[in-house]
Design a protein around this motif. Structure first.
Motif, PDB file in Angstrom:
ATOM      1  N   TYR A  93       0.806  -1.211   0.000  1.00  0.00           N
ATOM      2  CA  TYR A  93       0.000   0.000   0.000  1.00  0.00           C
ATOM      3  C   TYR A  93       0.841   1.264   0.000  1.00  0.00           C
TER       4      TYR A  93
ATOM      5  N   SER B 171      -3.346   4.598   2.005  1.00  0.00           N
ATOM      6  CA  SER B 171      -4.101   3.351   1.871  1.00  0.00           C
ATOM      7  C   SER B 171      -3.597   2.255   2.805  1.00  0.00           C
TER       8      SER B 171
ATOM      9  N   ASN C  50      -7.959   1.032   3.547  1.00  0.00           N
ATOM     10  CA  ASN C  50      -8.087   0.201   2.344  1.00  0.00           C
ATOM     11  C   ASN C  50      -9.286  -0.725   2.523  1.00  0.00           C
TER      12      ASN C  50
ATOM     13  N   CYS D 246     -10.765  -1.041  -3.504  1.00  0.00           N
ATOM     14  CA  CYS D 246     -10.045   0.236  -3.424  1.00  0.00           C
ATOM     15  C   CYS D 246      -8.962   0.386  -4.494  1.00  0.00           C
TER      16      CYS D 246
ATOM     17  N   THR E 145      -5.740  -0.405  -4.447  1.00  0.00           N
ATOM     18  CA  THR E 145      -4.480   0.144  -3.949  1.00  0.00           C
ATOM     19  C   THR E 145      -3.369  -0.876  -3.703  1.00  0.00           C
TER      20      THR E 145
END
Length: 123
Positions: A39, A43, A47, A54, A56
């Motif tokens: 991440y 995030s 997340n 998401c 990410t």
């Protein structure tokens, strides 16, 4: 290595390590358990928890020599809508949507905010 384990080589910047991952495990979970941060700064805290919402936790698949073209055939088939789009348009695939079944080599790109990559860099 046990029969039910698969090797996953992880590259982040100049760092490279190989993990032993239980076959059938989600890539995101195996990476996080091994201390690999998938991440960005924001995030990491905010997340979707691996539900593919998401966007990410992206990673790129590579061949063992770092050649991304070789990875095209080695990367697992995308099953999630985001991963199908990522494969088509060339952006990172979601590690939370990849089940480890075969040996993999992944690169974790450096992220700026949320899941965004550094501008002009294609880690």
């Amino acid at each position: 290595m046990a029969e039910d384990e698969v090797s996953v080589t992880v590259r982040t910047g100049e760092y490279e390590t190989t993990l032993r991952v239980e076959r059938g495990r989600r890539l995101r979970d195996a990476l996080l358990e091994a201390g690999v941060d998938v991440y960005g700064p924001v995030s990491r805290v905010a997340n979707c928890g691996g539900r593919g919402l998401c966007g990410t936790c992206g990673v790129r698949f590579e061949g063992t020599d770092g050649n991304r073209d070789a990875a095209e055939t080695a990367a697992p088939e995308p099953t999630h809508w985001h991963d199908r789009a990522a494969e088509r348009f060339g952006y990172p695939r979601l590690s939370c949507q990849v089940t480890v079944e075969e040996p993999l080599t992944v690169r974790v790109p450096e992220k700026v905010m949320w899941g965004q990559l550094w501008p002009g860099r294609d880690d």
